[in-house]
Write a protein that holds these residues in place. Structure first.
Motif, PDB file in Angstrom:
ATOM      1  N   ILE A   5      29.247  65.458  16.033  1.00  0.00           N
ATOM      2  CA  ILE A   5      28.252  65.346  17.107  1.00  0.00           C
ATOM      3  C   ILE A   5      28.345  66.594  17.977  1.00  0.00           C
ATOM      4  O   ILE A   5      29.430  67.003  18.391  1.00  0.00           O
ATOM      5  CB  ILE A   5      28.439  64.063  17.951  1.00  0.00           C
ATOM      6  CG1 ILE A   5      27.386  63.992  19.081  1.00  0.00           C
ATOM      7  CG2 ILE A   5      29.846  63.936  18.487  1.00  0.00           C
ATOM      8  CD1 ILE A   5      27.338  62.671  19.837  1.00  0.00           C
ATOM      9  N   HIS A   7      27.753  67.610  21.335  1.00  0.00           N
ATOM     10  CA  HIS A   7      27.807  66.712  22.475  1.00  0.00           C
ATOM     11  C   HIS A   7      27.802  67.452  23.804  1.00  0.00           C
ATOM     12  O   HIS A   7      28.371  68.539  23.930  1.00  0.00           O
ATOM     13  CB  HIS A   7      29.111  65.916  22.326  1.00  0.00           C
ATOM     14  CG  HIS A   7      29.392  64.926  23.405  1.00  0.00           C
ATOM     15  ND1 HIS A   7      28.556  63.880  23.718  1.00  0.00           N
ATOM     16  CD2 HIS A   7      30.463  64.798  24.230  1.00  0.00           C
ATOM     17  CE1 HIS A   7      29.097  63.154  24.692  1.00  0.00           C
ATOM     18  NE2 HIS A   7      30.244  63.700  25.022  1.00  0.00           N
ATOM     19  N   THR A  17      25.198  58.005  22.315  1.00  0.00           N
ATOM     20  CA  THR A  17      25.247  58.296  20.880  1.00  0.00           C
ATOM     21  C   THR A  17      26.691  58.331  20.398  1.00  0.00           C
ATOM     22  O   THR A  17      27.033  57.730  19.366  1.00  0.00           O
ATOM     23  CB  THR A  17      24.529  59.622  20.577  1.00  0.00           C
ATOM     24  OG1 THR A  17      23.175  59.529  21.030  1.00  0.00           O
ATOM     25  CG2 THR A  17      24.545  59.942  19.092  1.00  0.00           C
ATOM     26  N   VAL A  96      23.535  65.106  15.533  1.00  0.00           N
ATOM     27  CA  VAL A  96      24.608  64.452  14.789  1.00  0.00           C
ATOM     28  C   VAL A  96      24.402  64.771  13.313  1.00  0.00           C
ATOM     29  O   VAL A  96      23.294  64.647  12.795  1.00  0.00           O
ATOM     30  CB  VAL A  96      24.627  62.923  15.015  1.00  0.00           C
ATOM     31  CG1 VAL A  96      25.717  62.272  14.176  1.00  0.00           C
ATOM     32  CG2 VAL A  96      24.828  62.603  16.494  1.00  0.00           C
ATOM     33  N   VAL A 111      20.760  57.623  15.846  1.00  0.00           N
ATOM     34  CA  VAL A 111      22.003  57.842  15.101  1.00  0.00           C
ATOM     35  C   VAL A 111      22.243  56.740  14.083  1.00  0.00           C
ATOM     36  O   VAL A 111      22.886  56.958  13.052  1.00  0.00           O
ATOM     37  CB  VAL A 111      23.213  58.007  16.049  1.00  0.00           C
ATOM     38  CG1 VAL A 111      23.667  56.677  16.639  1.00  0.00           C
ATOM     39  CG2 VAL A 111      24.368  58.698  15.333  1.00  0.00           C
TER      40      VAL A 111
END
Length: 142
Positions: A5, A7, A17, A96, A111
């Motif tokens: 991910i 992020h 997520t 992702v 996701v």
């Protein structure tokens, strides 16, 4: 399952997520992309693998988007990628990457399309909105 991910811990969608990935029993590789942005090649691959245009992957809110003149329709994909590389805050999040596929997870429930069906019971977003029921199944309308 190998999951990565990209992020931003300051982003609620990104946090939700990440929590959904963990709810599936997966501890992903977490890349805080503002500190460690993807390479140009990796960014272009994520965008293509997610089935997006470069403009779809561009974040406007809270970025130098307007100041850089990126809203003009004549701005090329190459220039947009150059801007994203120079200013990673312009990369929309969270991306992702899993063996099942790549998604820009906005909304965070996207996701679920690229995770195995291994969720550990119910899941609600930070704001309390329920996403998965007690059996780990997507709640209608979520």
């Amino acid at each position: 399952m190998n999951v990565t991910i990209y992020h931003n811990p300051a982003c609620g969608t990104s946090r939700n997520t990440l929590a959904m990935i963990r709810n599936a029993g997966i501890e992903p590789t977490v890349i805080e992309y503002l500190q460690a942005p993807p390479s140009r090649q990796a960014l272009e691959k994520m965008i293509a693998d997610a089935g997006l245009t470069v403009r779809d992957a561009l974040r406007e809110k809270g970025t130098p988007y307007a100041e850089l003149g990126l809203g003009e329709p004549t701005v090329s994909d190459e220039r947009l990628i150059d801007a994203m590389m120079a200013h990673p805050i312009l990369i929309n999040r969270p991306f992702v990457v899993t063996p099942i596929g790549t998604r820009l997870c906005r909304p965070s429930e996207r996701v679920l399309d690229i995770l195995p069906d291994t969720h550990k019971g119910p899941f609600s977003k930070e704001d309390g909105e329920p996403v998965l029921d007690a059996k780990g199944k997507l709640i209608a309308g979520a």
